[in-house]
Design a protein around this motif. Structure first.
Motif, mmCIF file in Angstrom:
data_model
loop_
_atom_site.group_PDB
_atom_site.id
_atom_site.type_symbol
_atom_site.label_atom_id
_atom_site.label_comp_id
_atom_site.label_asym_id
_atom_site.label_seq_id
_atom_site.Cartn_x
_atom_site.Cartn_y
_atom_site.Cartn_z
ATOM 1 N N VAL A 61 33.973 46.390 42.497
ATOM 2 C CA VAL A 61 33.217 45.460 43.343
ATOM 3 C C VAL A 61 31.809 45.999 43.577
ATOM 4 C CG1 VAL A 61 33.103 44.366 45.613
ATOM 5 C CG2 VAL A 61 35.311 44.607 44.458
ATOM 6 N N GLU B 39 35.883 36.953 57.229
ATOM 7 C CA GLU B 39 36.341 37.629 56.014
ATOM 8 C C GLU B 39 37.199 38.852 56.327
ATOM 9 O OE1 GLU B 39 35.750 35.519 54.092
ATOM 10 O OE2 GLU B 39 33.690 35.184 53.439
ATOM 11 N N LEU C 292 39.686 38.192 49.449
ATOM 12 C CA LEU C 292 40.002 38.066 48.031
ATOM 13 C C LEU C 292 41.467 38.394 47.744
ATOM 14 C CD1 LEU C 292 36.826 39.732 46.450
ATOM 15 C CD2 LEU C 292 37.242 37.315 46.933
ATOM 16 N N HIS D 169 29.464 40.278 51.751
ATOM 17 C CA HIS D 169 30.633 39.907 50.954
ATOM 18 C C HIS D 169 31.134 41.119 50.164
ATOM 19 C CE1 HIS D 169 30.422 35.212 50.736
ATOM 20 N NE2 HIS D 169 31.099 35.656 51.774
ATOM 21 N N THR D 170 30.213 41.886 49.627
ATOM 22 C CA THR D 170 30.586 43.091 48.883
ATOM 23 C C THR D 170 31.269 44.103 49.785
ATOM 24 O OG1 THR D 170 28.812 42.781 47.265
ATOM 25 C CG2 THR D 170 29.674 45.019 47.534
ATOM 26 N N ALA E 12 34.770 42.903 50.660
ATOM 27 C CA ALA E 12 35.682 43.021 49.522
ATOM 28 C C ALA E 12 36.070 44.477 49.272
ATOM 29 C CB ALA E 12 35.034 42.427 48.273
ATOM 30 N N GLU F 89 38.457 45.523 52.112
ATOM 31 C CA GLU F 89 39.769 44.911 51.940
ATOM 32 C C GLU F 89 40.568 45.616 50.854
ATOM 33 O OE1 GLU F 89 41.156 40.384 51.742
ATOM 34 O OE2 GLU F 89 40.051 40.974 49.934
ATOM 35 N N GLU F 90 39.925 45.908 49.733
ATOM 36 C CA GLU F 90 40.613 46.579 48.640
ATOM 37 C C GLU F 90 41.081 47.976 49.040
ATOM 38 O OE1 GLU F 90 39.074 48.437 44.539
ATOM 39 O OE2 GLU F 90 38.864 46.262 44.635
#
Length: 209
Positions: A7, A58, A64, A197-198, A201, A204-205
């Motif tokens: 990402v 988010e 995602l 957003h990055t 993400a 989250e990962e």
């Protein structure tokens, strides 16, 4: 932690104008807070207020990834009527609060004390050592954002700033600061969207992936 992250690399490839921004440092700061039981507070004015709520959206549910509850958590719901369905629909979240979302509270603070205090008051009440404040001001000089950042430092929190490219009042209160390569408000906001957003993400990962 090494910097091998798909990402992160995609962000640097897709937005070369932002590739020197301290994304990895911000990610590590946020991840450390999450893993230590901290929460993320977010604030901004105008378009940045919308970004504040967007970021929280988010973080608090799947972005995602589908963040299913662990089996041991699902088991706790099984004795409840409809609990199995409920446990399947719930998602794991990263605790986050948009300080822009409480109209009655903000107007009460603004009316009774000062509009400059609308975020500082909430930071003081919510903030704990190890939490993170994401403070967004395209000029870097919005008084209510700066007062919130000052309060966060007193509470033992970390501060992640997002501003335009100029030197600003917020900068000295930040642990990490993104200085977007523009002085135009709308351009700073356009750069801010792929940035957060990055970060969301990547976080989250790391937490749920």
């Amino acid at each position: 932690m090494g910097r091998e992250n798909a990402v992160y690399e995609k962000f640097r490839k897709d937005y070369p104008v932002l590739k020197e921004q301290p994304v990895w440092e911000a990610f590590e700061l946020l991840l450390k807070s999450c893993r230590n039981g901290g929460k993320i507070l977010v604030c901004g004015n105008g378009g940045s207020a919308s970004d504040s709520e967007h970021i929280v959206g988010e973080l608090m549910k799947g972005f995602l990834l589908k963040r299913q509850l662990p089996d041991e958590e699902k088991e706790k719901f099984r004795s409840l009527e409809g609990g199995e369905v409920l446990s399947e629909q719930l998602q794991q979240g990263i605790p986050a609060i948009s300080l822009n979302s409480y109209t009655s509270l903000m107007t009460a603070v603004g009316n009774d004390t000062s509009f400059d205090m609308i975020f500082a008051q909430q930071v003081y009440a919510y903030g704990q050592p190890g939490d993170v404040l994401i403070a967004m001001t395209t000029s870097g000089n919005s008084a209510n954002i700066v007062e919130g950042a000052k309060t966060a430092r007193v509470k033992g929190m970390k501060v992640l700033g997002i501003t335009g490219e100029k030197e600003s009042a917020l900068l000295k209160y930040c642990d990490v600061c993104f200085r977007m390569p523009s002085t135009e408000t709308y351009r700073v906001q356009e750069y801010t969207l792929p940035l957060y957003h990055t970060l969301c993400a990547m976080l989250e990962e790391a937490v749920f992936g």
